[in-house]
Design a protein around this motif. Sequence first.
Motif, PDB file in Angstrom:
ATOM      1  N   TYR A  68       0.896  -1.178   0.089  1.00 26.45           N
ATOM      2  CA  TYR A  68       0.026   0.009  -0.022  1.00 26.45           C
ATOM      3  C   TYR A  68       0.680   1.411  -0.291  1.00 26.45           C
ATOM      4  CZ  TYR A  68      -4.173  -2.679   0.998  1.00 26.45           C
ATOM      5  OH  TYR A  68      -5.152  -3.685   1.232  1.00 26.45           O
ATOM      6  N   GLN A  69       0.307   2.271  -0.569  1.00 24.32           N
ATOM      7  CA  GLN A  69       0.847   3.527  -0.608  1.00 24.32           C
ATOM      8  C   GLN A  69       0.165   4.412   0.423  1.00 24.32           C
ATOM      9  OE1 GLN A  69       3.659   4.820  -2.297  1.00 24.32           O
ATOM     10  NE2 GLN A  69       3.760   6.448  -0.823  1.00 24.32           N
ATOM     11  N   LEU A  70       0.820   4.763   1.735  1.00 31.10           N
ATOM     12  CA  LEU A  70       0.196   5.250   2.981  1.00 31.10           C
ATOM     13  C   LEU A  70      -0.165   6.873   2.627  1.00 31.10           C
ATOM     14  CD1 LEU A  70       0.817   2.337   4.136  1.00 31.10           C
ATOM     15  CD2 LEU A  70       1.265   3.683   6.248  1.00 31.10           C
ATOM     16  N   HIS A  71      -1.096   7.199   3.088  1.00 30.98           N
ATOM     17  CA  HIS A  71      -1.198   8.906   3.040  1.00 30.98           C
ATOM     18  C   HIS A  71      -0.339   9.449   3.848  1.00 30.98           C
ATOM     19  CE1 HIS A  71      -4.776   8.546   0.518  1.00 30.98           C
ATOM     20  NE2 HIS A  71      -5.503   7.788   1.326  1.00 30.98           N
ATOM     21  N   PRO A  72       0.205  10.810   3.819  1.00 30.35           N
ATOM     22  CA  PRO A  72       1.299  11.150   4.861  1.00 30.35           C
ATOM     23  C   PRO A  72       0.902  11.228   6.344  1.00 30.35           C
ATOM     24  CG  PRO A  72       0.873  12.739   2.845  1.00 30.35           C
ATOM     25  CD  PRO A  72      -0.154  11.638   2.868  1.00 30.35           C
TER      26      PRO A  72
END
Length: 457
Positions: A3-7
């Motif tokens: 997954y690409q996490l949100h900041p």
Amino acid sequence: MTYQLHPYQTNLVNKTRQSLATGHKAVLIVSPAGSGKSVVIAEIARMATEKGGHVMFMVHRRELVEQIMQTFIADDINLQHCTIMTVGKIIHRMERLPKPTLIITDESHHALAKTYQKIYEHYPDVARVGFTATPWRMSGKGFTSVYDDMIVGPEVQWLIENHYLADYTYYAPTLIDSDKLKRSSTGDYTQASMNDAIKEPKIFGDVLAHYKRLTEGRQAIVYAHSVEASMQVAEMFKAAGISAAHADAKTPQRERDSIMRDFKAGKIRILCNVDLISEGFNVPDVGVIIMLRPTASLVLYIQQAMRGMRYEPGKHAIIIDHVGNVMRFGPPRMPRADQWTLYDRKKKKRSGTPGPAIKTCPKCFAIVPAATTVCKLCGYVWETAETEDLEVDKTVKLGKLEESRFMVADYQKTHWAQKEPREAKNYTELRKIANARGYKPGWAYFQAKNLGLLKTK
């Protein structure tokens, strides 16, 4: 593919790693419902397993186990290095399960229960990370026996403004007699008192009418206070030609799974339940919540009210609260970070839960802050004398919210509350309108004088 996490999610992960690295043994992460905590859980589990560790993930419901397993698989986590089970299964298998290097507990507001405590005691030297949207117990008991540090994520309003949660409109056409609600020894309302407060058959017809008026055509989750009521609501919708189904904890598993699949596929439009679809139930396409279950529990309120706020482009959620829960707790976007603590809370002695400083718009029946002079929903303008005569509860502040963020549309059920002053035939009828809307008698006198309805000698 991971997954690409949100900041803000990356920030939660980094703060948790830092906390554990500096000596804390158990960290509680607080993040609002719908903010993607399963992704954060997966990232922490992925990091732990890639370092050769073994993760034990536990939660209290089987549906949540299946959900997190799918998340772990999607995040390329090797499940051979994970134990993913309900607490009920773990407690009977601890001697045979691989010893974990990290225990992750979802819905950690349950972590004070004896079953959880026994598991933690069995692994006293294992680090723990817990997740919850609401670190809150009705008893006031804190979490210091389980966690020694707490990390709080962003507020609901920030998540809405930055498109991580869907915005919403909150309607509160209260249909019950809240004065009949009584608390049990556990703190929430008794089943008998909820039955008493929600016993009028007309209520269910009003539920259908409000759904058609405000959200017709959209999928909705209905939270009922009893199995019987949930079934009645489902049958009412079906009789009106709207596909609906009921499910509760005693619904056979195969039938329940079939209902959930059909609902997620869009074959069922209205899903009625009793406290089943609250914690961790993920239905991204559903943006309508109908509340028919009064509660004195902030945890339950937040979980149910926000269940339709998972973000999708262009989505605007609708919450229809027929039981006055918003008047007990405030709207979902209300700031709450300063309420969260690991320590015990002092229980306040009070009769009922005081509401916000509000008044009702005579034109559209929106509930607005007491200082409002122009209704932002319909444009009604209050005259000075009329404003002074309004019955206003000024006992509680809900936090520093802009008026436009606080509005709650309240379409009253009573006959007189829905009438305009000009429709009154005499002063007596104006008094009935004033009483239905919660106004002081002076309002009726002011209106009668303007309309020429006062008797003169």
